[in-house]
Design a protein around this motif. Structure first.
Motif, PDB file in Angstrom:
ATOM      1  N   MET A  97      -2.710 -35.223  39.446  1.00 45.85           N
ATOM      2  CA  MET A  97      -3.136 -36.519  38.943  1.00 45.85           C
ATOM      3  C   MET A  97      -2.576 -36.728  37.530  1.00 45.85           C
ATOM      4  SD  MET A  97      -6.978 -37.937  38.718  1.00 45.85           S
ATOM      5  CE  MET A  97      -7.337 -39.418  37.870  1.00 45.85           C
ATOM      6  N   VAL A  98      -2.114 -37.917  37.243  1.00 45.32           N
ATOM      7  CA  VAL A  98      -1.547 -38.267  35.947  1.00 45.32           C
ATOM      8  C   VAL A  98      -2.681 -38.544  34.964  1.00 45.32           C
ATOM      9  CG1 VAL A  98      -0.148 -39.984  34.733  1.00 45.32           C
ATOM     10  CG2 VAL A  98       0.526 -39.233  37.009  1.00 45.32           C
ATOM     11  N   SER A  99      -2.569 -37.974  33.769  1.00 41.52           N
ATOM     12  CA  SER A  99      -3.564 -38.237  32.730  1.00 41.52           C
ATOM     13  C   SER A  99      -3.352 -39.647  32.170  1.00 41.52           C
ATOM     14  CB  SER A  99      -3.435 -37.214  31.612  1.00 41.52           C
ATOM     15  OG  SER A  99      -2.255 -37.457  30.864  1.00 41.52           O
ATOM     16  N   LEU A 100      -4.357 -40.158  31.462  1.00 40.81           N
ATOM     17  CA  LEU A 100      -4.202 -41.468  30.829  1.00 40.81           C
ATOM     18  C   LEU A 100      -3.095 -41.449  29.785  1.00 40.81           C
ATOM     19  CD1 LEU A 100      -7.819 -42.878  30.376  1.00 40.81           C
ATOM     20  CD2 LEU A 100      -5.964 -43.803  31.766  1.00 40.81           C
TER      21      LEU A 100
ATOM     22  N   LEU B 165      -5.304 -43.997  17.683  1.00 39.60           N
ATOM     23  CA  LEU B 165      -5.671 -42.597  17.893  1.00 39.60           C
ATOM     24  C   LEU B 165      -6.076 -41.867  16.615  1.00 39.60           C
ATOM     25  CD1 LEU B 165      -3.050 -41.630  20.598  1.00 39.60           C
ATOM     26  CD2 LEU B 165      -5.540 -41.765  20.892  1.00 39.60           C
ATOM     27  N   ASN B 166      -5.688 -42.397  15.462  1.00 39.35           N
ATOM     28  CA  ASN B 166      -5.928 -41.672  14.215  1.00 39.35           C
ATOM     29  C   ASN B 166      -6.854 -42.378  13.229  1.00 39.35           C
ATOM     30  OD1 ASN B 166      -4.223 -39.261  14.617  1.00 39.35           O
ATOM     31  ND2 ASN B 166      -2.660 -40.820  14.882  1.00 39.35           N
ATOM     32  N   THR B 167      -7.393 -43.523  13.621  1.00 44.01           N
ATOM     33  CA  THR B 167      -8.373 -44.229  12.795  1.00 44.01           C
ATOM     34  C   THR B 167      -9.522 -44.659  13.700  1.00 44.01           C
ATOM     35  OG1 THR B 167      -7.442 -46.446  13.111  1.00 44.01           O
ATOM     36  CG2 THR B 167      -6.540 -45.127  11.286  1.00 44.01           C
ATOM     37  N   ASP B 168     -10.567 -45.175  13.088  1.00 39.26           N
ATOM     38  CA  ASP B 168     -11.706 -45.669  13.855  1.00 39.26           C
ATOM     39  C   ASP B 168     -11.758 -47.185  13.898  1.00 39.26           C
ATOM     40  OD1 ASP B 168     -12.632 -43.101  14.451  1.00 39.26           O
ATOM     41  OD2 ASP B 168     -13.682 -42.980  12.529  1.00 39.26           O
TER      42      ASP B 168
ATOM     43  N   ASN C 115      -4.132 -35.330  22.521  1.00 41.78           N
ATOM     44  CA  ASN C 115      -4.876 -36.524  22.117  1.00 41.78           C
ATOM     45  C   ASN C 115      -5.689 -37.145  23.257  1.00 41.78           C
ATOM     46  OD1 ASN C 115      -4.267 -36.521  19.412  1.00 41.78           O
ATOM     47  ND2 ASN C 115      -2.386 -37.708  19.683  1.00 41.78           N
ATOM     48  N   GLU C 116      -5.629 -36.572  24.428  1.00 42.71           N
ATOM     49  CA  GLU C 116      -6.356 -37.133  25.595  1.00 42.71           C
ATOM     50  C   GLU C 116      -7.844 -37.301  25.286  1.00 42.71           C
ATOM     51  OE1 GLU C 116      -6.475 -38.659  29.517  1.00 42.71           O
ATOM     52  OE2 GLU C 116      -4.665 -37.773  28.673  1.00 42.71           O
ATOM     53  N   HIS C 117      -8.460 -36.325  24.628  1.00 44.20           N
ATOM     54  CA  HIS C 117      -9.902 -36.376  24.350  1.00 44.20           C
ATOM     55  C   HIS C 117     -10.286 -37.537  23.429  1.00 44.20           C
ATOM     56  CE1 HIS C 117      -8.524 -34.301  20.719  1.00 44.20           C
ATOM     57  NE2 HIS C 117      -9.663 -34.685  20.153  1.00 44.20           N
ATOM     58  N   LYS C 118      -9.327 -38.038  22.622  1.00 42.10           N
ATOM     59  CA  LYS C 118      -9.609 -39.131  21.695  1.00 42.10           C
ATOM     60  C   LYS C 118      -9.758 -40.485  22.402  1.00 42.10           C
ATOM     61  CE  LYS C 118      -7.100 -37.234  17.708  1.00 42.10           C
ATOM     62  NZ  LYS C 118      -6.025 -37.542  16.741  1.00 42.10           N
ATOM     63  N   LEU C 119      -9.247 -40.579  23.618  1.00 40.64           N
ATOM     64  CA  LEU C 119      -9.214 -41.874  24.300  1.00 40.64           C
ATOM     65  C   LEU C 119     -10.587 -42.477  24.537  1.00 40.64           C
ATOM     66  CD1 LEU C 119      -6.363 -41.205  26.882  1.00 40.64           C
ATOM     67  CD2 LEU C 119      -6.206 -42.438  24.708  1.00 40.64           C
ATOM     68  N   ILE C 120     -11.618 -41.667  24.593  1.00 41.96           N
ATOM     69  CA  ILE C 120     -12.970 -42.195  24.847  1.00 41.96           C
ATOM     70  C   ILE C 120     -13.727 -42.529  23.560  1.00 41.96           C
ATOM     71  CG2 ILE C 120     -13.202 -41.081  27.097  1.00 41.96           C
ATOM     72  CD1 ILE C 120     -14.947 -38.936  25.677  1.00 41.96           C
ATOM     73  N   GLU C 121     -13.139 -42.205  22.411  1.00 38.75           N
ATOM     74  CA  GLU C 121     -13.775 -42.519  21.131  1.00 38.75           C
ATOM     75  C   GLU C 121     -13.699 -44.019  20.858  1.00 38.75           C
ATOM     76  OE1 GLU C 121     -11.799 -40.118  18.176  1.00 38.75           O
ATOM     77  OE2 GLU C 121     -12.357 -38.242  19.181  1.00 38.75           O
ATOM     78  N   SER C 122     -14.631 -44.510  20.056  1.00 36.24           N
ATOM     79  CA  SER C 122     -14.726 -45.933  19.739  1.00 36.24           C
ATOM     80  C   SER C 122     -13.685 -46.349  18.700  1.00 36.24           C
ATOM     81  CB  SER C 122     -16.132 -46.222  19.208  1.00 36.24           C
ATOM     82  OG  SER C 122     -16.261 -47.594  18.907  1.00 36.24           O
TER      83      SER C 122
ATOM     84  N   GLY D 194      -8.587 -45.592  24.030  1.00 32.17           N
ATOM     85  CA  GLY D 194      -7.742 -45.791  25.205  1.00 32.17           C
ATOM     86  C   GLY D 194      -7.584 -47.267  25.547  1.00 32.17           C
ATOM     87  N   GLU D 195      -8.679 -48.022  25.477  1.00 32.20           N
ATOM     88  CA  GLU D 195      -8.612 -49.461  25.745  1.00 32.20           C
ATOM     89  C   GLU D 195      -7.789 -50.170  24.676  1.00 32.20           C
ATOM     90  OE1 GLU D 195     -12.905 -50.097  28.000  1.00 32.20           O
ATOM     91  OE2 GLU D 195     -12.852 -49.934  25.811  1.00 32.20           O
ATOM     92  N   THR D 196      -7.834 -49.665  23.452  1.00 35.98           N
ATOM     93  CA  THR D 196      -7.057 -50.248  22.369  1.00 35.98           C
ATOM     94  C   THR D 196      -5.561 -50.023  22.609  1.00 35.98           C
ATOM     95  OG1 THR D 196      -8.905 -49.931  20.859  1.00 35.98           O
ATOM     96  CG2 THR D 196      -6.727 -50.274  19.862  1.00 35.98           C
ATOM     97  N   ILE D 197      -5.202 -48.854  23.104  1.00 32.94           N
ATOM     98  CA  ILE D 197      -3.795 -48.595  23.447  1.00 32.94           C
ATOM     99  C   ILE D 197      -3.356 -49.534  24.558  1.00 32.94           C
ATOM    100  CG2 ILE D 197      -2.198 -46.909  24.466  1.00 32.94           C
ATOM    101  CD1 ILE D 197      -3.843 -44.745  22.934  1.00 32.94           C
ATOM    102  N   ARG D 198      -4.190 -49.714  25.562  1.00 26.27           N
ATOM    103  CA  ARG D 198      -3.860 -50.644  26.644  1.00 26.27           C
ATOM    104  C   ARG D 198      -3.679 -52.055  26.102  1.00 26.27           C
ATOM    105  NH1 ARG D 198      -5.672 -54.680  28.455  1.00 26.27           N
ATOM    106  NH2 ARG D 198      -7.728 -54.358  27.602  1.00 26.27           N
TER     107      ARG D 198
END
Length: 173
Positions: free
Chosen positions: A1-4, A60-63, A102-109, A125-129
């Motif tokens: 399976m492909v990661s996000l 990925l590097n800021t909030d 950085n996969e684990h960061k995708l669920i952060e706000s 992750g939604e922000t990258i999308r």
């Protein structure tokens, strides 16, 4: 399976190819042109498109991004050579962050705001999308600008109307 992360990298690379073709079509003498008074000129629009891959790094590097408290200013470009170099640097920047670590960061706000006014609150992750969608959206705007300047635009997802019309013209002869 492909990661996000792998999925986003694949999407960035695919959209970059089309975006590169579109940005390369901007004529050096039209950077101050806009279709009407309230629209961005080509310089501002093309620069925004070229810088959007850096939003991956930012997400990925800021909030958050707070427009009210951010001293950000767009890069000044004056010709298509500079535009293409900016886009390439931005792609490298974004790609360097789309790694397994950085996969684990995708669920952060992540929040987009101007002071107290919140425009959106999503996961990173939604922000990258969203950044990838913005590349596509603004690239389409640029396509309209180029079309209004009678510049034949390249295909995005299959032949463009210009390319199809050329085929019909050739077949009719």
């Amino acid at each position: 399976m492909v990661s996000l992360i792998e999925f986003y990298l694949k999407q960035l690379n695919e959209e970059a190819e089309t975006t590169c073709k579109m940005l390369a079509m901007v004529p050096d003498d039209k950077y101050d042109w806009a279709p009407y008074a309230k629209s961005m000129d080509i310089r501002r629009l093309a620069t925004h498109i070229a810088e959007l891959p850096t939003w991956i790094t930012m997400a990925l590097n800021t909030d958050e991004l707070d427009f009210e408290n951010n001293a950000w200013a767009p890069t000044i470009i004056n010709n298509t050579e500079e535009l293409m170099a900016l886009f390439e640097r931005s792609l490298i920047d974004g790609r360097t962050q789309l790694v397994a670590n950085n996969e684990h960061k995708l669920i952060e706000s992540w929040i987009l705001r101007s002071g107290d006014q919140i425009y959106s609150k999503n996961t990173k992750g939604e922000t990258i999308r969203m950044a990838l969608s913005q590349i596509i959206h603004h690239r389409a705007q640029l396509g309209v600008y180029l079309h209004l300047l009678d510049i034949l635009i390249p295909s995005s997802y299959g032949p463009s109307a210009n390319e199809q019309f050329e085929v019909i013209e050739v077949e009719a002869v």
